[in-house]
Design a protein around this motif. Structure first.
Motif, short mmCIF file in Angstrom:
data_model
loop_
_atom_site.label_atom_id
_atom_site.label_comp_id
_atom_site.label_asym_id
_atom_site.label_seq_id
_atom_site.Cartn_x
_atom_site.Cartn_y
_atom_site.Cartn_z
N ILE A 108 63.52 26.59 60.86
CA ILE A 108 63.51 25.26 61.48
C ILE A 108 62.39 25.12 62.50
O ILE A 108 61.85 24.02 62.69
CB ILE A 108 64.90 24.95 62.10
CG1 ILE A 108 65.08 23.45 62.23
CG2 ILE A 108 65.08 25.67 63.43
CD1 ILE A 108 66.51 23.01 62.31
N GLY A 126 59.37 23.67 61.16
CA GLY A 126 59.47 22.30 60.66
C GLY A 126 60.02 22.21 59.26
O GLY A 126 59.86 21.20 58.57
N ILE A 127 60.70 23.26 58.81
CA ILE A 127 61.36 23.22 57.51
C ILE A 127 62.87 23.17 57.75
O ILE A 127 63.46 24.14 58.24
CB ILE A 127 60.99 24.44 56.65
CG1 ILE A 127 59.48 24.46 56.41
CG2 ILE A 127 61.73 24.42 55.32
CD1 ILE A 127 59.00 25.63 55.56
N HIS A 128 63.46 22.05 57.44
CA HIS A 128 64.85 21.80 57.79
C HIS A 128 65.76 22.01 56.58
O HIS A 128 65.30 21.95 55.44
CB HIS A 128 65.00 20.35 58.28
CG HIS A 128 64.27 20.06 59.55
ND1 HIS A 128 64.58 18.99 60.34
CD2 HIS A 128 63.25 20.70 60.17
CE1 HIS A 128 63.77 18.97 61.40
NE2 HIS A 128 62.96 20.01 61.31
N ASN A 135 55.95 21.44 51.82
CA ASN A 135 57.31 21.08 52.20
C ASN A 135 57.46 19.57 52.11
O ASN A 135 56.58 18.83 52.53
CB ASN A 135 57.62 21.55 53.62
CG ASN A 135 59.06 21.23 54.00
OD1 ASN A 135 59.99 21.61 53.31
ND2 ASN A 135 59.23 20.53 55.12
N VAL A 136 58.58 19.14 51.56
CA VAL A 136 58.80 17.71 51.35
C VAL A 136 60.17 17.33 51.88
O VAL A 136 61.16 17.98 51.57
CB VAL A 136 58.71 17.37 49.84
CG1 VAL A 136 59.19 15.95 49.59
CG2 VAL A 136 57.30 17.56 49.32
N ARG A 137 60.18 16.30 52.69
CA ARG A 137 61.47 15.80 53.19
C ARG A 137 61.61 14.33 52.86
O ARG A 137 60.73 13.53 53.12
CB ARG A 137 61.56 15.99 54.71
CG ARG A 137 62.93 15.65 55.29
CD ARG A 137 62.93 15.89 56.79
NE ARG A 137 62.33 17.19 57.06
CZ ARG A 137 61.38 17.40 57.97
NH1 ARG A 137 60.94 16.40 58.69
NH2 ARG A 137 60.87 18.60 58.12
N TYR A 173 63.69 10.88 53.48
CA TYR A 173 64.64 10.27 54.40
C TYR A 173 65.47 9.19 53.72
O TYR A 173 66.62 8.98 54.06
CB TYR A 173 63.89 9.64 55.59
CG TYR A 173 63.24 10.67 56.49
CD1 TYR A 173 64.01 11.44 57.34
CD2 TYR A 173 61.87 10.85 56.49
CE1 TYR A 173 63.42 12.38 58.18
CE2 TYR A 173 61.27 11.80 57.33
CZ TYR A 173 62.05 12.55 58.18
OH TYR A 173 61.46 13.48 58.98
N ALA A 183 61.49 16.42 65.27
CA ALA A 183 62.09 15.93 64.04
C ALA A 183 61.46 16.64 62.84
O ALA A 183 61.71 16.27 61.69
CB ALA A 183 61.91 14.42 63.91
N GLY A 184 60.66 17.64 63.12
CA GLY A 184 60.05 18.39 62.02
C GLY A 184 58.87 17.68 61.41
O GLY A 184 58.48 17.96 60.29
N ILE A 185 58.29 16.73 62.15
CA ILE A 185 57.06 16.08 61.68
C ILE A 185 55.92 16.57 62.56
O ILE A 185 55.86 16.26 63.74
CB ILE A 185 57.19 14.54 61.74
CG1 ILE A 185 58.33 14.09 60.84
CG2 ILE A 185 55.89 13.89 61.31
CD1 ILE A 185 58.54 12.58 60.83
N HIS A 186 55.03 17.34 61.95
CA HIS A 186 53.99 18.02 62.71
C HIS A 186 52.67 17.28 62.59
O HIS A 186 52.46 16.52 61.64
CB HIS A 186 53.81 19.44 62.18
CG HIS A 186 55.01 20.32 62.37
ND1 HIS A 186 54.95 21.68 62.31
CD2 HIS A 186 56.31 20.02 62.63
CE1 HIS A 186 56.15 22.19 62.52
NE2 HIS A 186 57.00 21.21 62.70
N ASN A 231 58.38 12.77 54.46
CA ASN A 231 57.35 13.54 55.14
C ASN A 231 56.88 14.65 54.21
O ASN A 231 57.68 15.29 53.54
CB ASN A 231 57.91 14.14 56.44
CG ASN A 231 56.85 14.91 57.20
OD1 ASN A 231 55.79 14.38 57.50
ND2 ASN A 231 57.14 16.16 57.51
#
Lengths: 197, 197
Positions: free
Chosen positions: A121, A124-126, A192-194, A196, B123-126, B192
């Motif tokens: 984490i 930045g990898i949640h 890494n892809v998030r 929302y 928020a894990g956005i770098h 993201n």
DNA sequence: CATTATAGTGTACGAACGTTTACTATGTCA
DNA sequence: TGACATAGTAAACGTTCGTACACTATAATG
């Protein structure tokens, strides 16, 4: 005034081609384009698309078949945030790109994995993120790898000091791992892809 | 033994189709497929591809033209990390997907922006990440939005309490923003993306 | 006004299209 | 051995392809 109307027309036509491509997963032939535009003659479409080619809006291959160009790249590129955010009006001259092409270098060796756990984490990898893992990449110090530790696969920083190899979590809660014997690396995280929404 | 050889052959053929699609951005015709496979007769390709259709590996539209199916979806899906990581051997029966299609709901209103600054790092956005921004989404409390503050565009959490609207950074270093007058929202962050390699 | 561009129609041509049928090897299997 | 399936060749079909040329109607321009 008429020039603007013309531009609107062109945008309309291109949008129709784009939607055809979205529906059919291929570009239309000229006769298909003709009925797309509402023309009786496919030659009308031929000449129209010839003009679009001159404008650089579409292109074709050596067989004359239309190519999906930037038209169908799904995302429009804007600059960086602090550089000022273009207004919705000026939608011309935008660069576009495909995330797939941007992120993936080796399609055959790249996999998508859902992240569980919070060991990365601080990087930045949640939990819930998707990581792209390339099995063909040789890990170097600082890379994030997916490795098998105690019969479980986890994400860790890869560190190499001389002959020794360590796995470092990006979360102070977890300890540095010094593998005793076997160390199985599944691949290197290349993205890494998030999502929302 | 022959069955395995056969499967290898089929994989080979499909790989050739896939590469044709990558090169030409369209599926081959049957005669093109024939020379792709090294056949003299395009009917050989026709029958081969007919078999691939039976196996559900490729498909065609109502005009008989081949469709790029899962074949050309760039990423293979694996399960979640802790669920065990499939060995490289068992490459059959894998689901595939396209990141573009997965992430983007509204292609015409979605933009890609490079993140500068660390205001959303918690928020894990770098910095350096790319955010997908959808201009057509109405922001709700908890969403991450791109907003104009003091003539600069920044990423912030969107919070609405009654009539009041706040912008909250995901970094303790920065203060909560209570907009005095105008509050221009550029769009809602729907995804993201971070590229490592 | 005459002239010139523009946008679309209609027709034609050879090549390529998807599809079908007939045929030839080469194995496989009972 | 004989029957049969498999994998590929070859030729032919009607259709559609990309492209070209001739033509018309409408609008813009001097």
């Amino acid at each position: 005034m008429q020039l603007l109307m013309l531009k609107g027309d062109i945008k309309d036509r291109i949008e129709k081609i784009r939607k055809f491509y979205l529906r059919n997963k291929r570009m239309p032939s000229y006769s298909e384009a003709a009925s797309l535009f509402g023309f009786r003659s496919k030659n009308a479409a031929y000449k129209l698309i010839g003009k679009l080619k001159d404008l650089g809006l579409v292109s074709s291959d050596e067989k004359g078949k239309l190519l999906p160009g930037d038209l169908n790249n799904p995302v429009k590129l804007l600059g960086s945030i602090s550089a000022g955010f273009p207004s919705p009006a000026e939608e011309e001259l935008q660069d576009t790109m495909s995330l797939d092409e941007y992120l993936i270098n080796n399609p055959t060796s790249t996999y998508l994995l859902k992240v569980e756990g919070d060991s990365m984490i601080d990087a930045g990898i949640h939990p819930g993120d998707l990581v792209l893992v390339d099995k063909s990449v040789v890990p170097k110090t600082g890379d994030i790898v997916i490795a098998q530790v105690d019969d479980e696969w986890t994400l860790k920083y890869f560190e190499k000091k001389g002959r020794a190899v360590y796995l470092r979590p990006a979360n102070k809660k977890y300890p540095l791992i010094k593998p005793k014997q076997e160390l199985i690396i599944g691949g290197v995280v290349i993205a890494n892809v998030r999502k929302y929404k």
